[in-house]
Write an enzyme that holds these catalytic residues in place. Sequence first.
Site, PDB file in Angstrom:
ATOM      1  CG  PHE A 134     -19.949  50.797 -46.672  1.00 28.45           C
ATOM      2  CD1 PHE A 134     -20.710  50.748 -45.517  1.00 28.45           C
ATOM      3  CD2 PHE A 134     -19.743  49.610 -47.376  1.00 28.45           C
ATOM      4  CE1 PHE A 134     -21.270  49.546 -45.062  1.00 28.45           C
ATOM      5  CE2 PHE A 134     -20.304  48.404 -46.928  1.00 28.45           C
ATOM      6  CZ  PHE A 134     -21.070  48.376 -45.777  1.00 28.45           C
ATOM      7  CG  ASP A 219     -13.146  48.589 -50.339  1.00 29.52           C
ATOM      8  OD1 ASP A 219     -13.514  47.834 -51.266  1.00 29.52           O
ATOM      9  OD2 ASP A 219     -13.726  48.653 -49.239  1.00 29.52           O
ATOM     10  CE  LYS A 248     -21.134  45.055 -52.165  1.00 36.04           C
ATOM     11  NZ  LYS A 248     -20.514  46.191 -51.522  1.00 36.04           N
TER      12      LYS A 248
HETATM   13  C1  LIG Z   1     -20.028  46.102 -50.047  1.00 36.89           C
HETATM   14  C2  LIG Z   1     -18.712  46.695 -49.737  1.00 36.89           C
HETATM   15  C3  LIG Z   1     -17.853  46.103 -48.779  1.00 36.89           C
HETATM   16  C4  LIG Z   1     -18.258  44.956 -47.901  1.00 36.89           C
HETATM   17  O1  LIG Z   1     -18.554  43.790 -48.588  1.00 36.89           O
HETATM   18  P1  LIG Z   1     -19.407  42.640 -47.851  1.00 36.89           P
HETATM   19  O2  LIG Z   1     -19.348  41.505 -48.814  1.00 36.89           O
HETATM   20  O3  LIG Z   1     -20.781  43.183 -47.649  1.00 36.89           O
HETATM   21  O4  LIG Z   1     -18.718  42.359 -46.570  1.00 36.89           O
HETATM   22  C5  LIG Z   1     -16.605  46.654 -48.611  1.00 36.89           C
HETATM   23  N1  LIG Z   1     -16.207  47.736 -49.311  1.00 36.89           N
HETATM   24  C6  LIG Z   1     -17.010  48.323 -50.225  1.00 36.89           C
HETATM   25  C7  LIG Z   1     -16.510  49.496 -50.985  1.00 36.89           C
HETATM   26  C8  LIG Z   1     -18.294  47.846 -50.455  1.00 36.89           C
HETATM   27  O5  LIG Z   1     -19.100  48.463 -51.331  1.00 36.89           O
END
Ligand SMILES: *Cc1c(COP(=O)(O)O)cnc(C)c1O
Length: 399
Positions: A134, A219, A248
């Site tokens: 994700f 990520d 986040k």
């Molecule tokens: C939440 C998340 C995203 C996307 O972040 P948004 O602020 O919702 O665009 C990308 N990568 C990971 C691993 C995430 O948990």
Amino acid sequence: MDQESMHGPDNYKPLPVVLSEAKGVWVWDVDQNKYLDMMSAYSAVSHGHAHPELVKVFHNQSKTLALTSRAFYTNTLGPYLETITKMSGFEMALPMNSGAEAVETAIKAARRWAYRSKKIEPNKAEIIVANGNFHGRTTTIISFSSEPNSKDDFGPHTPGFVSVEFGSSQAVEEAINKNTAAVLFEPVQGEGGIIEPPDNWLPDVREICDKNNVLMILDEVQSGLGRTGKLFAYEHSNIRPDGLILGKALGGGFMPVSVFLSSEEVLQWMNPGSHGSTFGGNPLGSAIAKRSLELLEEEGLIENSRIMGEYFKNSLLELNSGIIKEIRGKGLWLGVEIDPKYIEGKALSKLLLSKGILCKETRETTIRFAPPLIIRREEIDWAVEIIGDTLKRIERKEK
Ligand SMILES: *Cc1c(COP(=O)(O)O)cnc(C)c1O
């Protein structure tokens, strides 16, 4: 609730509670019912709701200088970039807003580097990703999702991505060819259900990337900033990636702040006009992000995540519940795998909500617990007692 569903599409299906207030680890609904937040806006509220220091920064900065665009320098962006690069050990930081934007930034930076430094033939660059990933919701990012409902009928999909089994070094090695620019993974798959790869995976991928002149990009939008009990989840593996994506919790629970961190060698190609964002690096976000980073260390939040996470995990294990099949994760980031023979994740989230705990299933059978990193032992005890009682009643088929 009616207004939301009447005037907005159903792209979310929220739990049936209407929240109106929050402080620290607690939130209240419009009827003044109190809940323990064990979800933290998918780990974006690591500092707790309305952290007094961050409220102060937010208040002061918003009335001093909030938004300028990057057509001008500000006295907040420089100090923030210096803080985040020093703390992370990366040479450069490119600021954005949402997590997905920072992932897009990483993809663009990796491709530029691949064409201009590695000299891959035009438009041939490939990025290796993992099944079950994700990384966000943009059209390019969903192109390499393996979740049908995230991508079906949103095509045509962006080419240039190869998806391999998460945790398999051999799959990574086999997918690499002369056009490979980068690998892009979550060190622990969050939305995928708090899935941890085998211990040797990150070190192996590091070695494979070095051998093949391929960028290793992680990520850590969800796993980073103390969530797993280290500043970054990759520190559990004693490696360093070439690029790192954060978001986040970087916004301190106030606003979208994200960043792509890397070396000068990679980011040198992001020249004027190549990339940007009206809000990226804005004074308000920069001030909040700088203080959020400092607070992680000043207030021992990373250490608390490690200690309280271990305590929480052990307390859940000691419940010895037949419903719990497995507990995955490190720090204050636990995926509790439940046996669907007894109850589905969604129904259990709803039951816990009715007893004062906010959490959310991810996939169908995993309950994710990710409370703010400020949570204390007595609050965990309170939650574990409720969780234990709830699970017992389910086993006995009581209400
Ligand atoms: C939440 C998340 C995203 C996307 O972040 P948004 O602020 O919702 O665009 C990308 N990568 C990971 C691993 C995430 O948990």
